[in-house]
Design an enzyme around this catalytic site. Structure first.
Site, mmCIF file in Angstrom:
data_model
loop_
_atom_site.group_PDB
_atom_site.id
_atom_site.type_symbol
_atom_site.label_atom_id
_atom_site.label_comp_id
_atom_site.label_asym_id
_atom_site.label_seq_id
_atom_site.Cartn_x
_atom_site.Cartn_y
_atom_site.Cartn_z
ATOM 1 N N LYS A 80 -45.176 99.761 -63.431
ATOM 2 C CA LYS A 80 -44.756 99.339 -62.090
ATOM 3 C C LYS A 80 -45.921 98.666 -61.372
ATOM 4 C CE LYS A 80 -44.633 100.954 -57.884
ATOM 5 N NZ LYS A 80 -44.622 99.682 -57.150
ATOM 6 N N THR A 112 -56.119 106.914 -52.535
ATOM 7 C CA THR A 112 -56.380 108.332 -52.815
ATOM 8 C C THR A 112 -55.189 109.212 -52.419
ATOM 9 O OG1 THR A 112 -58.763 108.074 -52.741
ATOM 10 C CG2 THR A 112 -57.939 110.268 -52.246
ATOM 11 N N GLU A 126 -57.514 106.182 -60.815
ATOM 12 C CA GLU A 126 -58.608 105.346 -60.308
ATOM 13 C C GLU A 126 -58.309 105.112 -58.838
ATOM 14 O OE1 GLU A 126 -61.138 104.620 -62.107
ATOM 15 O OE2 GLU A 126 -60.328 105.145 -64.069
ATOM 16 N N CYS A 172 -62.061 97.998 -55.034
ATOM 17 C CA CYS A 172 -62.502 99.394 -54.900
ATOM 18 C C CYS A 172 -63.995 99.522 -55.141
ATOM 19 C CB CYS A 172 -61.707 100.289 -55.837
ATOM 20 S SG CYS A 172 -61.715 99.720 -57.531
ATOM 21 N N GLU A 185 -62.189 104.991 -46.393
ATOM 22 C CA GLU A 185 -62.087 103.682 -47.051
ATOM 23 C C GLU A 185 -61.325 102.700 -46.150
ATOM 24 O OE1 GLU A 185 -59.510 103.167 -50.549
ATOM 25 O OE2 GLU A 185 -61.143 102.061 -51.482
#
Ligand code: TXE
Length: 478
Positions: free
Chosen positions: A172, A227, A247, A281, A382
């Site tokens: 996906k 996350t 990840e 990232c 982030e």
């Protein structure tokens, strides 16, 4: 462009017939659709993948190599179409798609096509008793869920090792950037890639990603994304003892000592801060500079950033659009928060409105902030946009403490001419990837991934081949 699912070798709309709008972020308008798939489409994909597993997993590795290479070669032949599609769908400048995303997607496939032919099994001699050898078998049907920031690059980073190791795949791509994965499936259809081996179901995370993760027929999940989503996926997999590779996000330190060539560091720091609008990232969003060179670095870095061209990603610009309206709002929200937390905006800090066709696009000026405490939210969470902070430091101990203070641990750059210090720092920083005097130099054989809340497991090289296989030790007595 109207994107379709690819299930059992056929391109098709969602069973429900529903579709979702796909936006071009640089003009802020809908320019196509993608299937609004649900668990019914996922079930069809899983059934097709299960049916294909026996023949794909037992296929001679040379034949599997040929099939994967055919996909890679076709992407290369159509690379101009892929570059343009990635740039339009994501908002990234075409030079970036052309230098990084598309060639790297080709390399990912070629690399793992070759890796499966070189993947050794282990053997251990138990003195006086016998010998062990380790079989590594593919797992079955695996799920690959990928994000929007490097769409084809990260999609292939997952499906290539999964397929190379002999698994069949239900994948996906992000609903925000579905087009290049769709183009790849058009290639699969064109070359008659064995049906059911790769299935791609488009749509929303909770409606498509979640049923993939929840299905007991999916033997492993490889995920790259936020996350919070990773946490949801991890819970489901834990309940089923399902193999999972995550990840996730980063808040990476870029540490600059006072013995460096400042010009060289600035050139790489421009990239590590703002490439892909800061939506990688691995970007170094927290820049720590030794106090002896802080002012010099700051002045030159700001001057350099103010020269960057922002605008239409299809023209010769340095900075394109961020990926979506909601992401634009999220980033601007963090810039406001930085002001409330006592930060000073040295440059940028606002939405950018280009003249002409991109005037409604989602652009943000590259933003540099100083004066923030290392523990404030802007320095801990982030942002994933073109926003970096500058923080001075005096000693190694102090910068290690600040660098390690976040919940993340993905990547870190360390700049120094003192190689002993480089090694010492590399050992002390809590991070899955360390670059000394560099950034984003990637050798596909190396382990890739993060520690702490940046993820679980490693991808890349044989790490990925190990993830996508089940080891079985066989002991044979003398
Ligand atoms: O990612 P999501 P979002 C970070 C970045 C960003 C934040 C949120 O900080 O601002 O994450 O981005 C699918 N079950 N990164 O919300 O939702 C989803 O459809 C299964 C860092 O766009 O994590 C997409 O295919 N799947 C990052 C994929 O997960 C689900 C790259 C990633 O989307 C799901 C992107 C569910 N319940 C964002 N919900 C990096 N590490 O590179 C969503 N998905």
């Amino acid at each position: 462009m109207n994107v379709l699912n690819y299930i059992n070798g056929t391109l098709r709309p969602a069973v429900s017939g529903k579709a979702i709008d796909n936006y071009n972020p640089s003009i802020g308008a809908v320019y196509g659709t993608l299937p609004d798939s649900d668990s019914e489409d996922v079930q069809l994909a899983i059934e097709a993948a299960e049916a294909a597993f026996e023949s794909w997993s037992k296929m001679p590795m040379e034949t599997r190599f040929d099939w994967l290479m055919k996909i890679a070669n076709e992407i290369e032949l159509q690379k101009e179409e892929f570059i343009l599609a990635e740039s339009i769908d994501n908002g990234k400048p075409t030079w970036l798609a052309s230098m990084s995303d598309i060639p790297r997607a080709v390399s990912n496939i070629k690399f793992f096509a070759a890796a499966q032919m070189n993947f050794p099994s282990e053997s251990h001699h138990t003195p006086g008793q016998g010998i062990n050898y380790t079989l590594r078998k593919p797992l079955g049907v695996v799920g690959c869920i990928s994000p929007w920031n490097l769409p084809l690059y990260l999609f292939t980073w997952k499906i290539a090792p999964a397929l190379a190791a002999g698994n069949t795949v239900v994948a996906k791509p992000s609903e925000i950037t579905p087009v290049t994965a769709f183009l790849l499936t058009k290639i699969c259809e064109k070359i008659n890639f064995p049906k059911g081996v790769l299935n791609v179901v488009h749509g929303l995370g909770p409606k498509v990603g979640q049923p993939i993760v929840e299905s007991k027929r999916i033997k492993a999940v490889a995920f790259t994304g936020g996350t919070q989503t990773g946490r949801i996926i991890n819970k489901v997999c834990a309940e089923q003892f399902k193999k999972v590779s995550l990840e996730l996000g980063g808040k990476n330190p870029n540490i600059i000592f006072d013995d460096v060539n400042i010009d060289e560091v600035i050139e790489t720091t421009v990239k590590s801060s703002f490439n892909n609008q800061g939506q990688i990232c691995l970007c170094g969003s927290r820049i720590f500079i030794h106090k002896n060179i802080y002012e010099t670095f700051k002045v030159r870095f700001v001057e350099r950033i103010q020269k960057l061209q922002i605008g239409d990603p299809l023209t010769d610009v340095n900075i394109g659009a961020v990926v979506s309206a909601s992401h634009l709002e999220k980033i601007l929200g963090y810039i406001e928060l930085a002001k409330q937390e006592g930060g000073t905006i040295l440059t940028g800090g606002k939405r950018f409105v280009p003249e002409g066709r991109c005037e409604s696009g989602y652009f943000i000026e590259p933003t540099i902030i100083e004066g923030l405490d290392y523990q404030c939210r802007v320095n801990q969470e982030e942002i994933f946009g073109p926003v970096v902070t500058l923080t001075p430091f005096e000693t190694e101990e102090e910068v290690i403490m600040m660098a390690n203070s976040t919940l993340f641990g993905l990547a870190c750059s360390i700049w120094t001419k003192d190689i002993e210090r480089g090694h010492r720092m590399a050992e002390a920083i809590e991070s899955g990837i360390i670059w000394v005097n560099s950034w984003m130099v990637r050798d596909l054989r190396t382990p890739f991934g993060g520690m702490k809340e940046s993820g679980i497991g490693r991808e890349g090289g044989f790490e990925a081949m190990r993830f996508f296989t089940e080891p079985k030790n066989v002991f044979v007595k003398y």
